[in-house]
Design a protein around this motif. Structure first.
Motif, PDB file in Angstrom:
ATOM      1  N   SER A 287       0.843  -1.185   0.000  1.00  0.00           N
ATOM      2  CA  SER A 287       0.000   0.000   0.000  1.00  0.00           C
ATOM      3  C   SER A 287       0.877   1.233   0.000  1.00  0.00           C
ATOM      4  O   SER A 287       0.874   2.019   0.922  1.00  0.00           O
ATOM      5  CB  SER A 287      -0.895   0.009   1.239  1.00  0.00           C
ATOM      6  N   HIS A 288       1.671   1.381  -1.078  1.00  0.00           N
ATOM      7  CA  HIS A 288       2.520   2.567  -1.150  1.00  0.00           C
ATOM      8  C   HIS A 288       2.847   2.923  -2.588  1.00  0.00           C
ATOM      9  O   HIS A 288       2.808   2.076  -3.485  1.00  0.00           O
ATOM     10  CB  HIS A 288       3.818   2.365  -0.353  1.00  0.00           C
TER      11      HIS A 288
ATOM     12  N   ASP B  52       7.311   8.615  -2.829  1.00  0.00           N
ATOM     13  CA  ASP B  52       6.159   9.282  -2.222  1.00  0.00           C
ATOM     14  C   ASP B  52       6.499  10.673  -1.666  1.00  0.00           C
ATOM     15  O   ASP B  52       5.631  11.335  -1.116  1.00  0.00           O
ATOM     16  CB  ASP B  52       5.460   8.388  -1.187  1.00  0.00           C
ATOM     17  N   ASN B  53       7.749  11.078  -1.825  1.00  0.00           N
ATOM     18  CA  ASN B  53       8.139  12.465  -1.501  1.00  0.00           C
ATOM     19  C   ASN B  53       8.932  12.976  -2.697  1.00  0.00           C
ATOM     20  O   ASN B  53       9.920  12.328  -3.111  1.00  0.00           O
ATOM     21  CB  ASN B  53       9.033  12.527  -0.263  1.00  0.00           C
TER      22      ASN B  53
ATOM     23  N   LEU C 243      -4.696  -0.673   4.356  1.00  0.00           N
ATOM     24  CA  LEU C 243      -3.832   0.500   4.514  1.00  0.00           C
ATOM     25  C   LEU C 243      -3.902   1.423   3.300  1.00  0.00           C
ATOM     26  O   LEU C 243      -2.978   2.197   3.036  1.00  0.00           O
ATOM     27  CB  LEU C 243      -2.396   0.053   4.831  1.00  0.00           C
TER      28      LEU C 243
ATOM     29  N   GLU D 216      -3.327   5.046   3.781  1.00  0.00           N
ATOM     30  CA  GLU D 216      -1.933   5.421   3.980  1.00  0.00           C
ATOM     31  C   GLU D 216      -1.177   5.525   2.653  1.00  0.00           C
ATOM     32  O   GLU D 216      -0.012   5.915   2.637  1.00  0.00           O
ATOM     33  CB  GLU D 216      -1.242   4.392   4.891  1.00  0.00           C
TER      34      GLU D 216
ATOM     35  N   THR E 289      11.430   7.363  -0.704  1.00  0.00           N
ATOM     36  CA  THR E 289      10.450   6.779   0.193  1.00  0.00           C
ATOM     37  C   THR E 289      11.211   6.269   1.400  1.00  0.00           C
ATOM     38  O   THR E 289      12.312   5.764   1.253  1.00  0.00           O
ATOM     39  CB  THR E 289       9.759   5.565  -0.467  1.00  0.00           C
ATOM     40  N   GLY E 290      10.615   6.396   2.542  1.00  0.00           N
ATOM     41  CA  GLY E 290      11.274   5.880   3.734  1.00  0.00           C
ATOM     42  C   GLY E 290      12.612   6.546   3.905  1.00  0.00           C
ATOM     43  O   GLY E 290      12.736   7.765   3.805  1.00  0.00           O
ATOM     44  N   GLU E 291      13.676   5.750   4.126  1.00  0.00           N
ATOM     45  CA  GLU E 291      14.984   6.363   4.388  1.00  0.00           C
ATOM     46  C   GLU E 291      15.476   7.210   3.240  1.00  0.00           C
ATOM     47  O   GLU E 291      16.258   8.118   3.421  1.00  0.00           O
ATOM     48  CB  GLU E 291      16.044   5.293   4.668  1.00  0.00           C
ATOM     49  N   THR E 292      15.042   6.851   2.039  1.00  0.00           N
ATOM     50  CA  THR E 292      15.586   7.578   0.892  1.00  0.00           C
ATOM     51  C   THR E 292      14.880   8.911   0.689  1.00  0.00           C
ATOM     52  O   THR E 292      15.266   9.682  -0.165  1.00  0.00           O
ATOM     53  CB  THR E 292      15.456   6.749  -0.401  1.00  0.00           C
TER      54      THR E 292
ATOM     55  N   MET F  86      14.919   0.849   1.700  1.00  0.00           N
ATOM     56  CA  MET F  86      13.631   1.062   2.356  1.00  0.00           C
ATOM     57  C   MET F  86      13.546   0.214   3.634  1.00  0.00           C
ATOM     58  O   MET F  86      14.048  -0.893   3.680  1.00  0.00           O
ATOM     59  CB  MET F  86      12.500   0.632   1.401  1.00  0.00           C
ATOM     60  N   LYS F  87      12.891   0.760   4.606  1.00  0.00           N
ATOM     61  CA  LYS F  87      12.716   0.006   5.861  1.00  0.00           C
ATOM     62  C   LYS F  87      11.934  -1.278   5.629  1.00  0.00           C
ATOM     63  O   LYS F  87      11.083  -1.331   4.744  1.00  0.00           O
ATOM     64  CB  LYS F  87      11.881   0.835   6.849  1.00  0.00           C
TER      65      LYS F  87
ATOM     66  N   ILE G  89       8.986  -3.496   6.118  1.00  0.00           N
ATOM     67  CA  ILE G  89       7.608  -3.107   6.448  1.00  0.00           C
ATOM     68  C   ILE G  89       7.089  -3.960   7.590  1.00  0.00           C
ATOM     69  O   ILE G  89       7.135  -5.190   7.549  1.00  0.00           O
ATOM     70  CB  ILE G  89       6.693  -3.253   5.220  1.00  0.00           C
TER      71      ILE G  89
ATOM     72  N   THR H 115       6.197  10.081   5.008  1.00  0.00           N
ATOM     73  CA  THR H 115       6.616   9.165   3.946  1.00  0.00           C
ATOM     74  C   THR H 115       6.358   7.740   4.413  1.00  0.00           C
ATOM     75  O   THR H 115       6.383   7.464   5.612  1.00  0.00           O
ATOM     76  CB  THR H 115       8.105   9.358   3.589  1.00  0.00           C
ATOM     77  N   LEU H 116       6.096   6.846   3.472  1.00  0.00           N
ATOM     78  CA  LEU H 116       5.822   5.442   3.739  1.00  0.00           C
ATOM     79  C   LEU H 116       4.861   5.268   4.924  1.00  0.00           C
ATOM     80  O   LEU H 116       5.151   4.562   5.889  1.00  0.00           O
ATOM     81  CB  LEU H 116       7.137   4.683   3.982  1.00  0.00           C
ATOM     82  N   LEU H 117       3.736   5.900   4.826  1.00  0.00           N
ATOM     83  CA  LEU H 117       2.753   5.880   5.906  1.00  0.00           C
ATOM     84  C   LEU H 117       2.300   4.466   6.244  1.00  0.00           C
ATOM     85  O   LEU H 117       1.927   4.175   7.377  1.00  0.00           O
ATOM     86  CB  LEU H 117       1.537   6.744   5.553  1.00  0.00           C
ATOM     87  N   GLU H 118       2.321   3.615   5.245  1.00  0.00           N
ATOM     88  CA  GLU H 118       1.934   2.215   5.445  1.00  0.00           C
ATOM     89  C   GLU H 118       2.637   1.627   6.666  1.00  0.00           C
ATOM     90  O   GLU H 118       2.050   0.882   7.447  1.00  0.00           O
ATOM     91  CB  GLU H 118       2.312   1.438   4.184  1.00  0.00           C
TER      92      GLU H 118
ATOM     93  N   ASN I 191       5.065   3.823   8.662  1.00  0.00           N
ATOM     94  CA  ASN I 191       5.370   4.855   9.654  1.00  0.00           C
ATOM     95  C   ASN I 191       4.136   5.401  10.377  1.00  0.00           C
ATOM     96  O   ASN I 191       4.267   5.948  11.470  1.00  0.00           O
ATOM     97  CB  ASN I 191       6.123   6.008   8.990  1.00  0.00           C
TER      98      ASN I 191
END
Lengths: 656, 656
Positions: A549-550, A554-555, A623, A626, A646-649, B1-2, B4, B247-250, B252
């Protein structure tokens, strides 16, 4: 203004229609109708029913016998719901020589045939206002081709086909000067023409191209159908306004007792075309094709067309007198009988193909219409259905030798025998019925189970919804001697003609999702790691992926006011019924619905700075809420660096 | 990416959902379902069911129990079918501060109420993507007002109302910086805010205006409902992403065990606003109104809005902890119970309004969320529904003290008792149910007869239609102890929330046609003799009439390439269900549908010379096919004189 001459039958009908409306409002239905139309949860309908959307420009798909609306297929009108006409991949589908046209009037449908039987491959649809024909792929329920028809207007007698889908035809309802000449309207007889276009269909790909156009006198071609079996080589068009009026047609086009069925020997026309009897003339028209591999539509403008003039092509075309302002022009399953329904006539003439051929052979003519021989009425006539009702419009056929004709003025369906032309049964419709449809009822192999009437007026049939009310369909059981009304169901748009086929014909051919490995879209992103944002001048290409679900990225930052941003969104899912959507705030564009394995592109040119959220618009998982992101748009000239992730990136610098 | 982190219940649910899908496909339905949903031809449905169109941007009207689609009301998306968004009279309805936006995402509906009961006057609808609220007049089923919401994005917790329709609310799902600041996305916590907008509704006219906006922390407001009876002064919003992820609300936004129900005392907010505690800030937004007398929409841009900051307004707003990422926020008919459905929670908390008030009085707080006091969970809790199913989303209520909650993950509806919070019954849905709807089920006076579940996935429920399948609704009989599934019916767009009311509430208030003598459109033509064509520079106004079966004028000459031609078409009919349509060939615009007594305007700027047929597009009579005419467009600079007319007047010179 002249005093309007109303045909007698019209005057007579007013009281009749009124009384129908009063007495039938609460008509009872026989006891087992509920169980006959009920399709229990989890069960499938027996038939697909494809119904023209009329003024909504689309095609609707219903299930029968439930009357449930299964799908609305975007064809000739923009469809903000899934981005049809808005996405970069589909914009070209609505292209014409007058730019993108966001609307049309979709009247008739024809399912492709092989040997006069439905083959479940394609569905053809006409556009009436700006003449076009569309082809829908029945594996994907997508519009994959739209061909503009030049030298025509009011493309009404279309898109009917020949028995092996050799041709799909288009006839002119509103005659116009060829080549867009600037001439007085009053020069109609001299300068205005109708045309009958024969569009060949490629046996394998289905691709259409205009083979030739036959130039006809200024008049209104209304409907048409192709011959079958013995009449396979012929096509028959109804015509009205053979008075050649150009104003107040209500009066001026209803003067003559008979207009014509125009009989065209298309095999002969094909020979003439091959033999060089035609004339190539300049004529611009758009040909739009959606490539299912590349997932993208392209539009090509063609520049000429081959015209055949009946004067140069003897024995190609004949006129058959038909009372009065004929509308429907329907051929029975054997191909022997041609039914012309004169909407102002008090009887229904049935013509015999074998008699027509004999009459041509023995030259039983009664003069000509602007050079085209007119066959004597009696020489072509098999017989007349007497006192069928008022305002006959359309006829369909069952598998037992019966015909069913809709009566607009007396609001009824009349069943009659092809053998002796006797009326066998009549059933009221509510109200003002237009077309009828029996599954396969215009092919060599009709079903004998259901008939659907498509009605124009419903004033007291459903809960009221303000001044604008739905049109409707009515389902009848025709398996017995007497027709049984089963169900009223309101319809989308304004239904005209329809087609239906057994579900089994196409149900198992369905594409459930697109193989991501065969995705040929040039902007596909084959996995999240390939997600990217690429700037070239003020064009920004966002290669984005969507999977539950992403969205990746996303940024996004480092985009400026006035940039042309293209969001190429690839749905990475590989399962049925898992689309994702994509929309971004304040975009004067629509949204996207992206099917699994597909890539679709939405353009956005932000005019103001700020933070623009984007998100998945199609509820896809727990989700789903989200599944969103942010685009930052900075002022032009500012130095926000390009960043995405996305996430860390999310906060790392721009990647290649 | 983290990596999930999937909540345990999600993992657990996969097998469960799969097994549901396998075993329920051919679920049997009890014997009398067919007769319970069958509405015989000529009979009316018992309820109007207004259903959001989701990504089609419109509102659909169904009849219950038949599930028949009675009407599609154009609201937030252009509707080429009747010219909504294309006609001169309706273009302004889709105006925003970013120009005309042709699409939006329509999620929730609320029927206007008086004393907590449906009053059948208006229907409110939200736009999620570009925040807006629309009001539909239930006498005409027309959208008559659209108000843009500034300082917001993802207008999801909207358009819910207070008990006397004093206010309609709008809450932010995607927090954004106020005033469109250009700031890094990573500054979310500092710079991004959600807002709760309270929009006052004029008691008589229904006109909306933004009374005030409450500024809240950056987080996602999801859904909301107004209090009732004792809780009348309060409004409750669910929230998620109180983690304040961007970011990555799924992953976070699913970290915390509890998010919040935001409880707003709007009476107190109203007092603060009156007392000058707010701050007027610049904020542009469009306010579009359709004047039913003038038959024309106008758009005004407003320039400021009143912001209330909770810091300046003590005792106005509290947070109530709610597990986990709450989605639905539903208030029972008594106004005492607030149900928060945590979509990732394994239980359903039910809060007590009287306990909340007591907790506030005795300051039973557990800190604050960015300055807003957090009430202790246990202090606000009435109790928890244990083991309700997986993925609770939405709750509606019946007239017998029961609640019904949809379970997205376990695809079922669960009935439980408000009294003891015991689960009483469960019924499968097919599949992945979103909202539920009981007629009046969110008011003080619910019905106890039907429940409808709106489902997201239908993969094997209907005949397949390519990769894209319909969403669906399922109708249950809830009059007995056990729920009985009656009917599956596919829906238009993507249904989210819905409303339904007894037909008798609005059926007799319907406007059947517009009184031509009260037609206030400035371009009305009051009779055929007033038909006219007037040129001013390159603007040409055609004053045209439509009545069965002719358009006046039907021949127009002396118009040139590049002229702006306005066809003002007045439908002179004064009877129900006799609309006329109007379209002209090659126009890169849509068509018009003109109701009896109405005037609507279509603009056409021809780019090429030629003859352009125009015609009535709505089958209106036996001579509908004759209801057509011709426009001659001559080259720019040519001297074709202005001529127009019908019948004998067709060839006379221009009239004044």
């Amino acid at each position: 203004m002249k005093r309007i001459f109303l045909p007698l039958c019209l005057v007579a009908s007013v009281a009749f229609v009124q009384s129908c409306k009063m007495k039938n409002t609460t008509s009872a239905v026989k006891g087992d109708a509920d169980s006959k139309v009920y399709v229990a949860p989890g069960k499938y309908d027996e038939y697909y029913n494809f119904v023209s959307g009329g003024f909504n420009g689309q095609v609707s798909v219903y299930g029968l016998p439930s009357g449930r609306l299964l799908k609305l297929i975007p064809v000739f009108a923009v469809f903000p719901e899934n981005g049809y006409g808005y996405s970069e991949e589909t914009k070209a589908m609505l292209n014409t020589t007058n730019g993108q046209i966001p609307w049309d009037d979709q009247h008739h449908l024809d399912l492709s045939q092989t040997n006069g039987e439905q083959d479940g491959r394609w569905l053809f649809a006409n556009a009436n206002n700006t003449p076009r024909i569309a082809r829908i792929d029945l594996k994907t329920f997508k519009t994959v081709e739209i061909l503009q028809i030049p030298n025509s207007a009011g493309n009404h007698s279309s898109p009917f086909i020949t028995e092996n889908t050799e041709y799909v035809v288009a006839g002119t309802r509103f005659s116009v000067p060829l080549g867009a000449e600037d001439v007085p309207i009053s020069s109609f007889k001299q300068n205005f023409h109708s045309t009958a276009s024969f569009i060949s269909v490629d046996k394998n790909s289905g691709n259409m191209s205009i083979a030739f156009q036959i130039v006809l006198p200024g008049m209104n071609l209304d409907l048409s159908h192709g011959g079958k079996g013995p009449s396979h080589d012929w096509f028959f068009f109804s015509s009205y306004n053979t008075e050649q009026a150009y104003t107040l047609l209500e009066v001026n086009a209803s003067q003559k007792d008979k207009d014509y069925i125009v009989a065209v020997n298309w095999k002969k026309a094909e020979e003439y075309a091959k033999a060089g009897k035609g004339k190539k003339v300049p004529a611009d028209y758009a040909h739009n094709t959606y490539d299912e591999g590349k997932q993208t539509a392209t539009s090509v403008i063609e520049h000429d067309v081959l015209l055949l003039d009946p004067k140069d092509c003897p024995d190609m075309i004949y006129m058959i007198p038909c009372p009065k302002s004929p509308h429907g022009c329907d051929i029975d399953p054997s191909g022997e009988y041609i039914v012309g329904s004169g909407k102002l006539a008090a009887l229904i003439p049935v013509f015999s193909f074998s008699k027509i051929i004999k009459a041509i052979g023995s030259k039983q003519f009664e003069g000509d219409f602007q050079g085209i021989p007119i066959i004597k009425y009696e020489a072509a006539l098999y017989g007349e259905v007497q006192k069928p009702g008022l305002g006959p419009l359309h006829t369909e056929f069952d598998d037992k030798g019966n015909a069913y004709t809709s009566m607009f003025l007396s609001s009824e369906v009349v069943k009659w025998s092809l053998k002796d032309l006797k009326v066998l049964d009549r059933a009221p419709t509510y109200y003002s019925v237009g077309h009828l449809m029996i599954p396969g009822g215009d092919t060599r192999k009709p079903s004998g189970k259901y008939l659907v009437a498509y009605n124009k007026i419903t004033k007291d049939r459903f809960l009221p919804t303000g001044p604008e009310l739905a049109q409707s369909a009515q389902l009848y059981d025709i398996s017995g001697d007497k027709m049984q009304l089963l169900l009223d169901y309101p319809t989308i748009g304004e239904p005209h003609y329809a087609q239906a086929c057994l579900a089994s014909l196409i149900q198992d051919k369905q594409v459930k999702y697109y193989d991501i490995n065969k995705n040929g879209n040039e902007f596909v992103t084959m996995g999240e790691k390939k997600a990217n944002v690429v700037r070239k001048g003020n064009r920004v290409d966002v290669y984005m992926t969507a999977i539950r679900s992403h969205l990746v990225p996303d940024n996004i930052e480092g985009v400026f006011v006035g940039d042309d941003i293209y969001f190429h969104v690839t749905n990475l899912e590989q399962d049925w019924d898992i689309p994702h959507g994509f929309a971004i705030k304040n975009n004067p564009n629509a949204e996207l619905l992206i099917m699994p394995g597909e890539t679709v592109t939405l353009k956005f040119t932000p005019q103001k700075q700020g933070i623009y959220p984007f998100y998945c618009t199609d509820f896809c998982s727990a989700l789903h809420q989200e599944m969103s992101g942010y685009l930052r748009v900075s002022p032009k000239g500012s130095n926000t660096p390009l960043k995405f992730g996305t996430g860390e990136t999310a906060d790392t610098s721009a990647q290649k």
